[in-house]
Design an enzyme around this catalytic site. Structure first.
Site, PDB file in Angstrom:
ATOM      1  N   HIS A   1     -10.923 -30.830   9.510  1.00  0.00           N
ATOM      2  CA  HIS A   1     -11.562 -29.769   8.728  1.00  0.00           C
ATOM      3  C   HIS A   1     -12.907 -30.212   8.145  1.00  0.00           C
ATOM      4  O   HIS A   1     -13.607 -29.415   7.518  1.00  0.00           O
ATOM      5  CB  HIS A   1     -10.616 -29.246   7.634  1.00  0.00           C
ATOM      6  CG  HIS A   1     -10.495 -30.119   6.435  1.00  0.00           C
ATOM      7  ND1 HIS A   1      -9.477 -31.021   6.260  1.00  0.00           N
ATOM      8  CD2 HIS A   1     -11.268 -30.227   5.318  1.00  0.00           C
ATOM      9  CE1 HIS A   1      -9.610 -31.642   5.093  1.00  0.00           C
ATOM     10  NE2 HIS A   1     -10.705 -31.174   4.501  1.00  0.00           N
TER      11      HIS A   1
ATOM     12  N   ASP B   1      -4.621 -32.245  11.395  1.00  0.00           N
ATOM     13  CA  ASP B   1      -5.939 -32.377  10.769  1.00  0.00           C
ATOM     14  C   ASP B   1      -6.500 -33.783  11.010  1.00  0.00           C
ATOM     15  O   ASP B   1      -6.517 -34.635  10.111  1.00  0.00           O
ATOM     16  CB  ASP B   1      -5.813 -32.093   9.268  1.00  0.00           C
ATOM     17  CG  ASP B   1      -7.158 -31.887   8.589  1.00  0.00           C
ATOM     18  OD1 ASP B   1      -8.163 -31.795   9.306  1.00  0.00           O
ATOM     19  OD2 ASP B   1      -7.183 -31.819   7.347  1.00  0.00           O
TER      20      ASP B   1
ATOM     21  N   SER C   1     -11.640 -35.747   1.326  1.00  0.00           N
ATOM     22  CA  SER C   1     -11.133 -35.333   2.633  1.00  0.00           C
ATOM     23  C   SER C   1     -11.574 -36.306   3.703  1.00  0.00           C
ATOM     24  O   SER C   1     -12.722 -36.733   3.744  1.00  0.00           O
ATOM     25  CB  SER C   1     -11.660 -33.940   2.989  1.00  0.00           C
ATOM     26  OG  SER C   1     -11.045 -32.956   2.224  1.00  0.00           O
TER      27      SER C   1
END
Length: 248
Positions: free
Chosen positions: A65, A108, A201
């Site tokens: 992402h 992910d 992230s």
């Protein structure tokens, strides 16, 4: 006097154990030489940033992402406002997992092929990946590092780190629709309310000097537990994809 004390507590950093604050403490400079700082533009042309980590001299692993336009990787960085030790390397190729779901953040994981190999030194090094059969179990305490939000959601310039504990999968199954314990890790420590933020992230969840997870689902307000990608379940895909990316 009581009101004054309440006011002071509200404006001072929350700390325990000699300065440890919620959302981590500043890491010792260059103690995590595998860390990568990633900057890119999202679909709305907003500048975004993520973490990542060097797994081969020319391969960086991060969250799928974190994909965007004009992606740039910086290695050897501790303070993003300084450039004494950094290596800025353009990205040649990107490869998201084919089954990545941008809504549920299942699968992910993404690999970035750099245009040239990084120069290994005391500031830039690779980190080991787990074997396919490796499995971090509930109760295991590992570390996440990144340049993500602080307690007030402000963004720091320096790399920060926090210890988080692997939780029973039931905690994440109750909170996150579609949680899959085979490909994801339920992480956090509800008692201490430590968490990672959005710009963490893609950063690694490191256990005993091995990258076992990738920061995936999170929130700077401290929503706990959080969901990380379980790297050991993707080892066959990682090996195959690295070979493809490294082909001329």
């Amino acid at each position: 006097m009581l009101l004054l004390l309440v006011f002071l507590v509200s404006i001072l950093p929350l700390s325990t154990d000699g300065g440890k604050i919620f959302w981590g403490t500043e890491a010792k400079p260059h103690s995590r030489p595998y860390m990568a700082f990633i900057k890119y533009y999202d679909s709305n042309s907003n500048i975004r940033r993520c973490g990542g980590f060097l797994v081969e001299k020319d391969i960086v692993m991060t969250a799928a992402h974190c994909h965007g336009r004009n992606m740039r990787v910086t290695l050897g960085v501790h303070n993003i406002s300084e450039n004494k030790t950094i290596q800025v390397i353009p990205i040649q190729k990107t490869k998201l997992h084919e089954a990545f779901n941008n809504t549920t953040l299942v699968n992910d994981i993404m690999l970035l092929k750099l245009e040239r190999k990084a120069q290994n030194n005391s500031f830039v090094k690779t980190i080991a990946l787990p074997k396919s059969q490796d499995w971090v179990k509930p109760g295991k305490v590992c570390t996440v590092a990144g340049w993500g939000e602080l307690r007030n959601c402000a963004l720091p310039d320096t790399l920060r780190e926090v210890n988080l504990e692997v939780q029973n999968s039931q905690k994440c199954q109750e909170m996150f629709n579609g949680y899959n314990n085979f490909t994801q890790i339920c992480v956090g420590n509800p008692k201490e309310k430590k968490a990672t933020g959005e710009e963490d992230s893609g950063g690694p969840f490191v256990c005993d000097n091995v990258a076992q997870g990738i920061v995936s689902r999170h929130h700077c307000t401290g929503e706990i537990p959080q969901v990380f990608t379980r790297i050991s379940s993707f080892i066959p895909w990682i090996k195959k994809t690295i070979k493809l990316l490294q082909q001329p």
